[in-house]
Design a protein around this motif. Structure first.
Motif, PDB file in Angstrom:
ATOM      1  N   GLU A   1       0.150 -22.336  20.598  1.00  0.00           N
ATOM      2  CA  GLU A   1      -0.269 -23.733  20.593  1.00  0.00           C
ATOM      3  C   GLU A   1      -0.794 -24.122  19.208  1.00  0.00           C
ATOM      4  O   GLU A   1      -1.228 -23.278  18.438  1.00  0.00           O
ATOM      5  CB  GLU A   1      -1.360 -23.972  21.643  1.00  0.00           C
ATOM      6  CG  GLU A   1      -0.903 -23.735  23.069  1.00  0.00           C
ATOM      7  CD  GLU A   1      -2.010 -23.974  24.085  1.00  0.00           C
ATOM      8  OE1 GLU A   1      -2.989 -24.691  23.741  1.00  0.00           O
ATOM      9  OE2 GLU A   1      -1.918 -23.445  25.200  1.00  0.00           O
ATOM     10  N   ASP A   2      -0.754 -25.409  18.923  1.00  0.00           N
ATOM     11  CA  ASP A   2      -1.275 -25.917  17.654  1.00  0.00           C
ATOM     12  C   ASP A   2      -2.766 -26.236  17.804  1.00  0.00           C
ATOM     13  O   ASP A   2      -3.225 -26.689  18.855  1.00  0.00           O
ATOM     14  CB  ASP A   2      -0.529 -27.187  17.234  1.00  0.00           C
ATOM     15  CG  ASP A   2       0.912 -26.892  16.838  1.00  0.00           C
ATOM     16  OD1 ASP A   2       1.178 -25.791  16.340  1.00  0.00           O
ATOM     17  OD2 ASP A   2       1.776 -27.768  17.054  1.00  0.00           O
ATOM     18  N   GLY A   3      -3.515 -26.011  16.722  1.00  0.00           N
ATOM     19  CA  GLY A   3      -4.891 -26.473  16.658  1.00  0.00           C
ATOM     20  C   GLY A   3      -5.896 -25.695  17.479  1.00  0.00           C
ATOM     21  O   GLY A   3      -6.988 -26.196  17.756  1.00  0.00           O
ATOM     22  N   VAL A   4      -5.575 -24.453  17.864  1.00  0.00           N
ATOM     23  CA  VAL A   4      -6.513 -23.635  18.637  1.00  0.00           C
ATOM     24  C   VAL A   4      -7.355 -22.793  17.677  1.00  0.00           C
ATOM     25  O   VAL A   4      -6.838 -22.192  16.735  1.00  0.00           O
ATOM     26  CB  VAL A   4      -5.772 -22.710  19.624  1.00  0.00           C
ATOM     27  CG1 VAL A   4      -6.753 -21.781  20.334  1.00  0.00           C
ATOM     28  CG2 VAL A   4      -4.988 -23.545  20.632  1.00  0.00           C
ATOM     29  N   VAL A   5      -8.670 -22.759  17.932  1.00  0.00           N
ATOM     30  CA  VAL A   5      -9.576 -21.893  17.177  1.00  0.00           C
ATOM     31  C   VAL A   5      -9.901 -20.680  18.045  1.00  0.00           C
ATOM     32  O   VAL A   5     -10.286 -20.838  19.210  1.00  0.00           O
ATOM     33  CB  VAL A   5     -10.879 -22.631  16.803  1.00  0.00           C
ATOM     34  CG1 VAL A   5     -11.846 -21.692  16.100  1.00  0.00           C
ATOM     35  CG2 VAL A   5     -10.566 -23.845  15.923  1.00  0.00           C
ATOM     36  N   ILE A   6      -9.721 -19.496  17.522  1.00  0.00           N
ATOM     37  CA  ILE A   6     -10.077 -18.279  18.251  1.00  0.00           C
ATOM     38  C   ILE A   6     -11.383 -17.751  17.684  1.00  0.00           C
ATOM     39  O   ILE A   6     -11.551 -17.679  16.458  1.00  0.00           O
ATOM     40  CB  ILE A   6      -8.961 -17.216  18.163  1.00  0.00           C
ATOM     41  CG1 ILE A   6      -9.083 -16.197  19.317  1.00  0.00           C
ATOM     42  CG2 ILE A   6      -8.946 -16.505  16.856  1.00  0.00           C
ATOM     43  CD1 ILE A   6      -8.328 -16.567  20.541  1.00  0.00           C
ATOM     44  N   VAL A   7     -12.348 -17.465  18.550  1.00  0.00           N
ATOM     45  CA  VAL A   7     -13.629 -16.886  18.140  1.00  0.00           C
ATOM     46  C   VAL A   7     -13.613 -15.443  18.616  1.00  0.00           C
ATOM     47  O   VAL A   7     -13.458 -15.185  19.807  1.00  0.00           O
ATOM     48  CB  VAL A   7     -14.816 -17.644  18.751  1.00  0.00           C
ATOM     49  CG1 VAL A   7     -16.134 -17.094  18.206  1.00  0.00           C
ATOM     50  CG2 VAL A   7     -14.708 -19.133  18.456  1.00  0.00           C
ATOM     51  N   ALA A   8     -13.770 -14.506  17.685  1.00  0.00           N
ATOM     52  CA  ALA A   8     -13.460 -13.126  18.023  1.00  0.00           C
ATOM     53  C   ALA A   8     -14.348 -12.131  17.300  1.00  0.00           C
ATOM     54  O   ALA A   8     -14.970 -12.438  16.285  1.00  0.00           O
ATOM     55  CB  ALA A   8     -11.996 -12.832  17.682  1.00  0.00           C
ATOM     56  N   THR A   9     -14.374 -10.935  17.851  1.00  0.00           N
ATOM     57  CA  THR A   9     -14.893  -9.791  17.117  1.00  0.00           C
ATOM     58  C   THR A   9     -13.768  -9.307  16.204  1.00  0.00           C
ATOM     59  O   THR A   9     -12.635  -9.780  16.279  1.00  0.00           O
ATOM     60  CB  THR A   9     -15.309  -8.671  18.082  1.00  0.00           C
ATOM     61  OG1 THR A   9     -14.183  -8.315  18.895  1.00  0.00           O
ATOM     62  CG2 THR A   9     -16.456  -9.105  18.964  1.00  0.00           C
ATOM     63  N   VAL A  10     -14.069  -8.320  15.353  1.00  0.00           N
ATOM     64  CA  VAL A  10     -13.060  -7.864  14.397  1.00  0.00           C
ATOM     65  C   VAL A  10     -11.904  -7.153  15.074  1.00  0.00           C
ATOM     66  O   VAL A  10     -10.944  -6.772  14.419  1.00  0.00           O
ATOM     67  CB  VAL A  10     -13.677  -6.950  13.316  1.00  0.00           C
ATOM     68  CG1 VAL A  10     -14.605  -7.734  12.430  1.00  0.00           C
ATOM     69  CG2 VAL A  10     -14.382  -5.760  13.952  1.00  0.00           C
ATOM     70  N   ALA A  11     -11.977  -6.962  16.407  1.00  0.00           N
ATOM     71  CA  ALA A  11     -10.856  -6.369  17.132  1.00  0.00           C
ATOM     72  C   ALA A  11      -9.635  -7.277  17.089  1.00  0.00           C
ATOM     73  O   ALA A  11      -8.520  -6.844  17.358  1.00  0.00           O
ATOM     74  CB  ALA A  11     -11.256  -6.115  18.591  1.00  0.00           C
ATOM     75  N   PHE A  12      -9.831  -8.552  16.731  1.00  0.00           N
ATOM     76  CA  PHE A  12      -8.731  -9.513  16.736  1.00  0.00           C
ATOM     77  C   PHE A  12      -8.174  -9.714  15.337  1.00  0.00           C
ATOM     78  O   PHE A  12      -8.920  -9.823  14.374  1.00  0.00           O
ATOM     79  CB  PHE A  12      -9.245 -10.866  17.244  1.00  0.00           C
ATOM     80  CG  PHE A  12      -8.190 -11.942  17.285  1.00  0.00           C
ATOM     81  CD1 PHE A  12      -7.353 -12.060  18.377  1.00  0.00           C
ATOM     82  CD2 PHE A  12      -8.025 -12.812  16.223  1.00  0.00           C
ATOM     83  CE1 PHE A  12      -6.380 -13.047  18.415  1.00  0.00           C
ATOM     84  CE2 PHE A  12      -7.059 -13.793  16.245  1.00  0.00           C
ATOM     85  CZ  PHE A  12      -6.236 -13.908  17.340  1.00  0.00           C
ATOM     86  N   GLY A  13      -6.858  -9.751  15.238  1.00  0.00           N
ATOM     87  CA  GLY A  13      -6.273 -10.234  13.990  1.00  0.00           C
ATOM     88  C   GLY A  13      -5.250  -9.361  13.345  1.00  0.00           C
ATOM     89  O   GLY A  13      -4.317  -9.855  12.724  1.00  0.00           O
ATOM     90  N   MET A  14      -5.395  -8.012  13.434  1.00  0.00           N
ATOM     91  CA  MET A  14      -4.459  -7.173  12.695  1.00  0.00           C
ATOM     92  C   MET A  14      -3.020  -7.414  13.145  1.00  0.00           C
ATOM     93  O   MET A  14      -2.108  -7.394  12.349  1.00  0.00           O
ATOM     94  CB  MET A  14      -4.805  -5.691  12.865  1.00  0.00           C
ATOM     95  CG  MET A  14      -3.946  -4.788  12.002  1.00  0.00           C
ATOM     96  SD  MET A  14      -4.130  -3.054  12.392  1.00  0.00           S
ATOM     97  CE  MET A  14      -5.813  -2.797  11.928  1.00  0.00           C
ATOM     98  N   GLY A  15      -2.837  -7.649  14.440  1.00  0.00           N
ATOM     99  CA  GLY A  15      -1.476  -7.816  14.940  1.00  0.00           C
ATOM    100  C   GLY A  15      -0.998  -9.246  14.961  1.00  0.00           C
ATOM    101  O   GLY A  15       0.021  -9.543  15.576  1.00  0.00           O
TER     102      GLY A  15
END
Length: 625
Positions: free
Chosen positions: A296-310
């Motif tokens: 989706e467009d315009g979604v903000v994800i709030v995360a621990t550092v477990a998120f993002g590498m993939g």
């Protein structure tokens, strides 16, 4: 995969000799790219000719092409070791869209599905196979690979193999078996960031001692770096997103699961669509939130550092930190998830004294060896130095990785755009250090501020600190300013928070020089951190981004709506269908024939075949060209 025009796939059965014409033909035909960037051609040539190497290239710099293209040029199938299922899924989806025969082998497959992938590999029907590290090192998988024709091994996110790295993964340790079992098959290790210590461990563990290192520039000129003094972090974050990135995709990093959920709730209450992501969430909800962010467009994800590498999403416009990362490597890796498409993006962090104290406590309380703790402290100190510097942040960041910046000012960080004011804080530092010493080095920041300002609290009276010579000697500064002085003294190693004494601030040996007047201290003044952006003087971010000044806005909207529908039907992220830069190119160039459309970067043979007529119909039907 179909045979590209001008480059026979016979090369998959010929000796491993790099031919520039073949490589460029496949690059153009499959990936829709007009040419190589930076060191890509040298890397592709080296690996295609059978060489091993280590590649350090920033996020968005084109690492994937460095193993995908040699896998298509060499005989056999390229085996890609990848740590996260999401990364495998998105990359394979993109390759299939481009007509490449790619597959995954991980825990998401059923027994029958995994057997079919293995059959395809042994039958020579695959160009690329993505494998999880824990599966690759099993006897069954190694035996199967021993029977297959392998073009190369690519170890992606190679910093995960290093215990000194910021994202160490124990399952990567076993990958040394690749060099032992397949010594004659080229190995390419790739990462977006690694300091000298991490590079040495990658080389040692993956058997790359005699292999060249290809190190691209770590500079991401389209990213603006900004670090503000933390006051009310959630309100500062809300202002930053509302003022600069309303309706755009972004990632917000927090240290704890509770803070992730609180921050996501606060953003939603402020009218910003935000979703939480952390390991404590139900697996299905976590996957749903990640898929919404990607698709989706315009979604903000709030995360621990477990998120993002993939995550391979190219249009993340901002990355924010509400807590201090562990190191510059972690900061660089996480902020690098912004602006993969080359367009202007922001890396924003709110930072305060509590961040330093918290990270130091985590190091002190860890079960690591004293050597490990020492390395961790030095890495943290380097990051704190980046946060406190009054000089160009980009120059400081690049210098950490051993790269010399061109010039002393980048023109696209907060310190360059609005140079901070500095003041001589030597006397203030002496007062604060004296206060910590005379109160017995047993109290935290708030109590010391109360004593300095002359605030007669119950605690001050209880310990008789209103009778000390330091009581009330700091009335010239506000509480906020005193906390800034403390933060900078901790950052420079003159004070430290003792985790064993409830974070009591204590003097280090180096503080003697300050108390004796032998060390002059210049401090940066506090900044507001309201979220409003200073205007860039050099406009480096704009210069680095693909231009779409001539783009027809109506056509852009039509193309994006069409792409969204196609993505939903094919169950893939929108950027797998076409990247934003490709859509911008179409809306700017207004192609009216298939040949003209084929010249837009990102339009390969298969995408032209699948979508060409539909795209041209949209271009021709949209007024205002």
């Amino acid at each position: 995969m179909s045979v590209p025009v001008g480059a026979s796939r016979q090369s998959k059965n010929q000796p491993d000799v790099f031919q520039t014409s073949d490589a460029l033909s496949v690059l153009h035909s499959v990936f829709g790219l007009p040419g190589f960037r930076g060191a890509q051609e040298d890397i592709v040539r080296h690996v295609t000719d059978g060489g091993n190497c280590l590649v350090l290239m920033p996020t968005g710099g084109g690492k994937s092409l460095c193993y995908q293209l040699p896998s298509l040029l060499r005989p056999g199938c390229g085996i890609v070791v990848s740590p996260l299922i999401a990364l495998m899924r998105d990359q394979v989806a993109g390759l299939l869209e481009a007509g490449v025969k790619a597959a995954v082998l991980n825990s998401t497959l059923s027994w029958d599905e995994a057997n079919e992938v293995e059959r395809q590999l042994l039958a020579g029907e695959l160009d690329l196979l993505y494998v999880a590290p824990e599966r690759l090192v099993t006897p069954r998988c190694l035996a199967m690979l021993g029977r297959a024709r392998i073009a190369l091994f690519a170890i992606d996110e190679a910093h995960c193999v290093a215990q000194w790295g910021h994202d160490f993964r124990p399952e990567y340790i076993g990958l040394s078996v690749i060099a032992e079992r397949f010594p004659n098959i080229p190995r390419i290790a790739l990462t977006a960031t690694a300091d000298d210590l991490t590079r040495q461990e990658i080389v040692q563990r993956l058997g790359l001692d005699d292999a060249p290192n290809f190190v691209a520039s770590f500079d991401r000129p389209n990213i603006k770096y900004e670090i503000v003094d933390k006051t009310n972090a959630q309100k500062q974050l809300q202002a930053f997103i509302s003022d600069r990135h309303s309706g755009e995709a972004g990632v917000v990093y927090c240290l704890s699961r509770a803070k992730v959920e609180d921050t996501a709730a606060a953003l939603n209450k402020a009218g910003i669509l935000a979703l939480p992501y952390h390991a404590g969430l139900d697996a299905r909800l976590r996957e749903t939130n990640q898929d919404r962010f990607i698709n989706e467009d315009g979604v903000v994800i709030v995360a621990t550092v477990a998120f993002g590498m993939g995550i391979d999403k190219p249009d993340v416009r901002f990355v924010c930190h509400l807590d201090l990362p562990k190191s510059i490597e972690a900061y660089y890796q996480e902020t690098g998830r912004a602006g993969r498409d080359g367009k202007p993006s922001n890396a924003w962090m709110a930072y305060g004294l509590s961040d330093i104290v918290q990270q130091r406590r985590m190091i002190d309380e860890s079960t690591g060896s004293e050597t490990f703790k020492g390395v961790s402290i030095r890495k943290l100190d380097a990051l704190v130095g980046l946060a406190e510097t009054v000089d160009c942040r980009r120059t400081r960041l690049l210098g950490y990785f051993g790269e010399e910046a061109t010039g002393t000012r980048c023109g696209n960080c907060d310190n360059c755009l609005t140079p901070p004011k500095v003041w001589n804080g030597s006397v203030a530092a002496q007062k604060l250090l004296s206060c910590a010493y005379r109160t017995g080095q047993k109290f935290g920041a708030m109590h010391l501020v109360d004593v300095l300002i002359g605030r007669l609290t119950d605690k001050v009276k209880q310990f008789g600190h209103d009778k000390l010579s330091v009581f009330g000697i700091g009335g010239e500064l506000t509480e906020k300013q005193w906390r800034a002085v403390m933060r900078q003294l901790v950052a420079r190693g003159f004070l430290y928070a003792d985790a064993d004494s409830f974070n009591a601030l204590k003097l280090t040996e180096e503080a003697r020089g300050v108390l004796k007047g032998e060390i002059e201290l210049m401090f940066r003044e506090e900044t507001g951190g309201t979220g409003r952006a200073p205007r860039s003087k050099s406009r480096r971010g704009d210069l680095a981004a693909p231009r779409s000044d001539n783009a027809n806005p109506d056509l852009l909207a039509v193309l994006r709506a069409w792409r969204s529908e196609v993505a939903k039907k094919r169950n893939v992220p929108a950027y797998v269908v076409l990247h934003d830069a490709t859509i911008d190119g179409i809306a700017s160039e207004h192609p009216t024939t298939l040949d003209q459309l084929r010249e837009i970067p990102g339009i390969g043979d298969k995408k032209l075949e699948h979508y060409g007529d539909e795209i041209l119909a949209l271009v021709n039907a949209t007024p205002g060209r």
